[in-house]
Design an enzyme around this catalytic site. Structure first.
Site, PDB file in Angstrom:
ATOM      1  N   GLU A 196      32.294  33.875  20.662  1.00 24.65           N
ATOM      2  CA  GLU A 196      32.848  32.681  21.304  1.00 24.65           C
ATOM      3  C   GLU A 196      31.952  31.485  21.007  1.00 24.65           C
ATOM      4  O   GLU A 196      30.738  31.539  21.231  1.00 24.65           O
ATOM      5  CB  GLU A 196      32.970  32.923  22.809  1.00 24.65           C
ATOM      6  CG  GLU A 196      33.981  34.025  23.122  1.00 24.65           C
ATOM      7  CD  GLU A 196      33.855  34.588  24.532  1.00 24.65           C
ATOM      8  OE1 GLU A 196      34.326  35.715  24.764  1.00 24.65           O
ATOM      9  OE2 GLU A 196      33.258  33.907  25.395  1.00 24.65           O
TER      10      GLU A 196
ATOM     11  N   GLU B 284      35.836  39.598  25.471  1.00 26.30           N
ATOM     12  CA  GLU B 284      34.708  40.435  25.065  1.00 26.30           C
ATOM     13  C   GLU B 284      35.103  41.843  24.651  1.00 26.30           C
ATOM     14  O   GLU B 284      34.474  42.433  23.774  1.00 26.30           O
ATOM     15  CB  GLU B 284      33.666  40.518  26.199  1.00 26.30           C
ATOM     16  CG  GLU B 284      32.750  39.315  26.309  1.00 26.30           C
ATOM     17  CD  GLU B 284      33.416  38.125  26.966  1.00 26.30           C
ATOM     18  OE1 GLU B 284      34.511  38.303  27.529  1.00 26.30           O
ATOM     19  OE2 GLU B 284      32.838  37.026  26.914  1.00 26.30           O
TER      20      GLU B 284
ATOM     21  N   HIS C 158      23.754  34.679  34.523  1.00 25.81           N
ATOM     22  CA  HIS C 158      23.222  34.304  33.224  1.00 25.81           C
ATOM     23  C   HIS C 158      21.801  34.794  33.007  1.00 25.81           C
ATOM     24  O   HIS C 158      21.167  34.424  32.029  1.00 25.81           O
ATOM     25  CB  HIS C 158      23.222  32.772  33.072  1.00 25.81           C
ATOM     26  CG  HIS C 158      24.592  32.176  32.995  1.00 25.81           C
ATOM     27  ND1 HIS C 158      25.439  32.106  34.066  1.00 25.81           N
ATOM     28  CD2 HIS C 158      25.252  31.631  31.955  1.00 25.81           C
ATOM     29  CE1 HIS C 158      26.574  31.527  33.698  1.00 25.81           C
ATOM     30  NE2 HIS C 158      26.489  31.227  32.422  1.00 25.81           N
TER      31      HIS C 158
END
Lengths: 374, 326, 368
Positions: free
Chosen positions: B29, B60, B129
């Site tokens: 991506e 994904e 993250h």
């Protein structure tokens, strides 16, 4: 779709009629094809190959071999000679149908009920027995060297198919990635992601859904709110079409068109082939817990073998001698495979390490050694 | 020789691989037009074109699955996952297929792919993250897990990962992406996988670590040296398959072991290292093995990030404890 | 049981040949499922099942000719469903007997604290970790501790177990120490008057008898469990006799009723038997009070001896020799016999002990 269970609840309609300023931005139609009815009688004018006795008889022979093997495999499981086995009884026309239109260089991606296609593609009966008997060597196909082995996690093979289709496209090869799935698979994210990618990248991938009506115990009416499974292709912006999966003439034609489109750069297709799962989900399943016998009785009237046999007989292409000879030949082939399978020495424990990586890392060598010492 | 950051070294390695091997393709991506959210693929689309460097839809699972299909067909796919925290939909394909394809076809089909993803905390990012769950991959037989800790090692290890005939998960410590500049020779030479790297020699204590924690471990060693404690630092680099021999040789010399990782404590890779050293190096040990890790909690939002990650202070204290254990 | 006979397949056929069974005995089938392919004049046709059910028996095999109306298949009456295997894959073992509660293992206590490298060192040096004094934190044995112990052990002889009399003495003394609360009084008797011609041991025995008469509580047996004291009429005197093999205490019975000659003969008899190790066990038991003449070895002015339960007193006699004593305000040299009385203070008081000792002194200072 009709069935013996109530349909899923529909969302309530909006109160007012659509506002006049709305415009129709998209519509879709799903077609359904059928040439041979349940009684083996032609509806309408079939494609040319339906008049070719050699082709039609070869299809019938292949379907009979599949069914003979399937009965035997179930019996072998009952006597402990192979493990859990998923019968493909009643679904022979789809697999023989699409596999017989594939080129050698096309690549196939399957779920676990595609014995018909596997056998046509050259996977040996012995290799099938080895796999279902619990030996990885059964996936080292001597015939179709690039076909992927059975994908047990549902719909996961669709993502491999689009990867291979991407390879074909990047290399400019007129080859097709053929992905076989079940009705349950169309609920999975893997399926949606794959048809979406196939659509937006215009990949040479054909998705063939065997809608056998059951995902273990869930009937397809409870699997999705869509009227057809083929229309899920609309969500990916690609063509979708339905076909009577027990009508091998229709299956072959529809699949052939989809392959031609893919080969010529026309992109992917979703095909929904109707059939019925005549057996239990696997030999460990007891379908009588969730499925009434009357449904199976009704489905026997749609048997793909019977209707094709009737068609052949009606064309005067098939005699009782042919039938006897074929039955004997199929039995011999299956028995020979069982004998060959039984004679194969079991895999050695250390072979667990032999194809873990291309070269076994030194860090694991001691573990392999332990297995050789017993 | 150019001085590059880790992310720059990764770009260099990708470019080198794309140039030298026509089978290599890079996708994910935002990797093509945008050059990757961390610029790891910066400039590659311009150099190699859109049949070698591709933007994928946001999916994904299919990114992972298509890599398997491409790899089986002879390509060398290098797929980028935007963050380790978003890689989990790919686990099904990694565990159920990529790790097994060679094994279950007895070598008929194989899976030479690389999955790259930034990992670890320390950049004040929003939730999800900052993951350090490398143990999930390291636990799977048939997968390699490689984690670089410097620009030169990122370059060399990535080249080797791409050249490897089997699947490699290449996790890049986000907070080290730009933390250090180093001269990296763009000669296309890979560094060996499946082996530990001794970053510093010492007689008194062995500090085993990898990835983001290498930074704090190096700093801790400086402080320990000032106290007269000579620490030996081992960068594991390839978490699985693990090069235990290098660690054992070091523990034989020092008798004391501290494992440092940012992954949470319970069943982190430190547990495997500690158990293996206890099995095979027990009589060398002069003190219990200690692990300095993140706590067994959800990765906190950035306000508590510092308290979560292993600190130089914790490493120094652990080293002192094992050295002074009588 | 339901029987399905071969139905009329039409075309005036009276019989057909079985080509191929599609089902087996034991199968569950549904209505309309093809059971068997049979050959008619013109074609091979499938015969569908008339009902759903389990097949109990098939009649005829491939190649057999079956007349129309003949028994073909037998079905189980009533629903005989498959046994639910409770899985969708594989075969699961089913428990037949309920699981037993696990046995609890009893683990005994005190363990030694040492890291594996130290344990290996101890093994190598032949050191028993139990014996090592730990100096590490929290009671941990260090490598230095092990080395120190090994060094110390190398400088002493190998351990030799005690046997026989010595072992018995160790046990007895340990037992005494655990029970008795000892206190001692010491003094000396002026024996100048008779020492030249008298028999010191016999005089001592007479003196002990005098003491027992003055303080009978010291000639008794004490049972600490019941807190009971048994006074004894006779004085059965334990005589401590030393041999090369160790210390023996032989008993002279009734010393309070025997004359000097009898005492002397008895003593000699005992000594002989002890030396020859022919003394019967009986004659080592039952002393009511003990005399230890340690002074015969030429040393010793006072001693705190060991009272052996159930006795409550022991008399010790030291070395007889000339000593400076005070007489009528002058310092003179007289031969004296040191005396020690150790008694169990749980039973006797200091006064009772003093009385005993005084009586002994008075008796010993008589000229005959």
């Amino acid at each position: 779709m009709k069935g013996d269970v109530p349909r899923a609840q529909k969302a309530p309609e909006p109160d007012a009629a659509p506002a006049k300023t709305d415009s129709v931005v998209a519509e879709f139609q799903i077609h359904r094809r059928n040439y041979l009815d349940a009684k083996g009688v032609l509806i309408g004018k079939p494609p040319a190959f339906a008049s070719d006795s050699a082709i039609m008889k070869s299809l019938y022979r292949a379907m009979t071999l599949v069914r003979t093997f399937d009965y035997k495999a179930v019996a072998l499981q009952r006597t402990g000679q192979i493990g859990t086995y998923p019968s493909c009884l009643g679904q022979e026309a789809i697999g023989v149908g699409y596999a017989s239109v594939m080129n050698d260089k096309d690549v196939m991606f399957i779920t676990y009920r595609e014995q018909a296609a596997q056998i046509w593609r050259g996977v040996t009966l012995t290799e099938l027995l080895q796999y279902w008997g619990g030996d990885e060597r059964g996936c080292n196909y001597s015939g179709p060297r690039e076909d992927f082995p059975v994908a047990v996690p549902i719909a996961s093979q669709a993502t491999h198919a689009v990867g291979v289709a991407t390879a074909f496209k990047l290399r400019g090869e007129p080859r097709v990635a053929v992905c076989a799935l079940g009705d349950g698979a169309t609920s999975k994210g893997d399926f949606y992601e794959s048809i979406n990618l196939a659509g937006v990248w215009n990949l040479p991938a054909v998705f063939i859904i065997s809608n056998n009506h059951w995902a273990i115990s869930l009937p397809v009416e409870q699997q999705t709110a869509t009227r057809t499974l083929a229309q899920k292709a609309v969500a990916a912006g690609i063509p979708g079409i339905q076909v009577d999966g027990n009508d091998i003439i229709a299956v072959r034609e529809v699949v052939g068109e989809a392959f031609a489109r893919a080969r010529s750069g026309g992109g992917p297709t979703v095909i929904e082939a109707f059939t019925y799962r005549m057996g239990d989900h696997t030999t460990a399943d007891d379908a009588s817990r969730y499925r009434k016998a009357e449904l199976i009785s009704a489905a026997w009237k749609n048997d793909p073998l019977a209707r094709l046999r009737t068609y052949l007989a009606n064309q005067s292409w098939w005699s009782k001698e042919d039938e006897e000879a074929l039955i004997a030949e199929c039995k011999d082939k299956v028995e020979a495979a069982v004998a060959e399978y039984s004679a194969i020495p079991p895999p050695r424990p250390e072979s667990m390490f032999d194809h873990l990586f291309e070269t076994l890392p030194p860090a694991l060598a001691w573990q392999r050694k332990k297995l050789t010492e017993g | 020789m150019p001085e590059v950051t880790m992310v720059g070294a990764i770009t260099m390695a990708l470019a080198r691989a794309l140039q030298n091997d026509p089978r290599v393709i890079v996708f994910g991506e935002d990797v093509a037009k945008n050059g990757g959210v961390f610029r790891a693929t910066d400039g590659l689309l311009e150099r190699f074109g859109d049949t070698r460097v591709m933007d994928t839809p946001l999916a994904e699972t299919v990114i992972a699955g298509m890599s398997i299909g491409l790899a089986a067909q002879g390509f060398r796919p290098v797929a980028e996952f935007q963050f380790l925290g978003f890689m989990y939909p790919a686990l099904d394909q990694l565990i159920n297929h990529a790790s097994r394809l060679r094994n279950r076809t007895r070598g008929r089909l194989s899976c030479p792919l690389v999955f790259r993803a930034p990992m670890g905390a320390g950049i004040h990012a929003p939730e999800h993250h900052s993951e350090s769950t490398e143990t999930l991959f390291a636990h799977i037989p048939g997968l390699r897990v490689v984690i670089p800790s410097s620009p030169s090692r990122a370059y060399g290890l990535l080249l080797s990962a791409i050249a490897d005939p089997d699947p490699v998960i290449f996790l890049e410590p986000t907070r080290l992406y730009r933390a250090q500049k180093e001269e990296v020779n763009d000669n296309g030479q890979g560094l060996p996988l499946d082996t530990c790297y001794v970053l510093r020699e010492g007689r008194d204590v062995t500090l085993v670590t990898w990835g983001p924690a290498v930074k704090e471990t190096l700093a801790a060693a400086q402080q320990l040296a000032a106290e007269g404690i000579a620490a030996e630092i081992i960068d594991v680099a390839t978490l699985s398959p693990l090069d235990l021999d290098t660690i054992l040789t070091s523990v034989e010399k020092t008798g004391r072991l501290v494992v440092i990782h940012e992954a949470p404590r319970h069943l982190g890779p430190g547990a495997e290292i500690a158990a293996s050293v206890a099995e095979r190096g027990l009589l060398s040990l002069q003190a219990p093995i200690e692990r300095v890790t993140a706590p067994d909690t959800v990765v906190p939002l950035p306000r508590l990030e510092k308290a979560y990650m292993p600190s130089e202070k914790q490493i120094v204290e652990a080293a002192r404890r094992v050295v002074t254990f009588s | 049981m339901k029987t399905f006979n071969l139905p009329d397949l039409g075309e005036g056929l009276s019989e057909v040949e079985i080509v191929n069974w599609h089902v087996s005995e034991g199968d569950n089938v549904v209505a309309d499922q093809p059971l068997v392919s049979v050959e008619t004049d013109k074609a091979v046709v499938e015969v569908p099942s008339p009902y759903s059910g389990r097949i109990v028996a098939l009649h005829g095999k491939a190649g057999d000719i079956v007349p129309i109306g003949h028994k073909l298949v037998e079905f189980d009456d009533g629903a005989a469903g498959q046994q639910d295997k409770g899985t969708v894959v594989g075969v699961m073992p089913a428990a037949e007997t309920p699981a037993q509660a696990p046995e609890r293992e009893r683990v005994s206590g005190a363990r030694v604290k040492a890291i594996p490298a130290v344990r290996a060192l101890a093994r190598k040096l032949g050191v028993d970790l139990i014996a090592v004094d730990p100096t590490g934190p929290d009671g941990q044995i260090t490598a230095d501790d092990v080395k120190r112990y090994a060094q110390a052990m190398s400088e002493v002889g190998p351990p030799k177990p005690l046997h026989g009399v010595r072992r018995a003495m160790a046990h007895k003394m340990q037992q005494s120490h655990a029970e008795i609360v000892p206190a001692s009084i010491h003094d000396q008797a002026d024996v100048e008057a008779w020492i030249a011609s008298g028999d010191p041991t016999v005089r001592l025995i007479r003196a002990v008898v005098a003491g027992c008469k003055a303080s009978p509580v010291l000639n008794a047996w004490f049972n600490a469990q019941d807190m009971t004291l048994r006074m004894v009429k006779n004085v059965d005197l334990g005589i401590a006799i030393s041999t090369d093999d160790g210390l023996f205490v032989a008993v002279m019975r009734n010393v309070d009723n025997r004359d000097d000659t009898d005492l002397r003969d008895g003593l000699n008899e005992l000594k002989k038997d002890v030396q020859a190790r022919s003394i019967p066990l009986e004659e080592m038991r039952g002393a009511t009070i003990t005399l230890s003449n340690y002074g015969v070895f030429g040393v010793g002015r006072s001693a705190n001896l060991v009272v052996v339960p159930p006795q409550v007193a022991i008399v010790g006699a030291g070395d007889i020799k000339p000593r400076v004593v005070a007489r009528d305000g002058q310092a003179v040299v007289r031969r004296t016999l040191p005396l020690s009385l150790t008694f169990d203070h749980r039973v006797a008081t200091g006064v009772e002990a003093a009385r005993f000792l005084k009586a002994m002194l008075v008796d010993l200072e008589r000229s005959a």
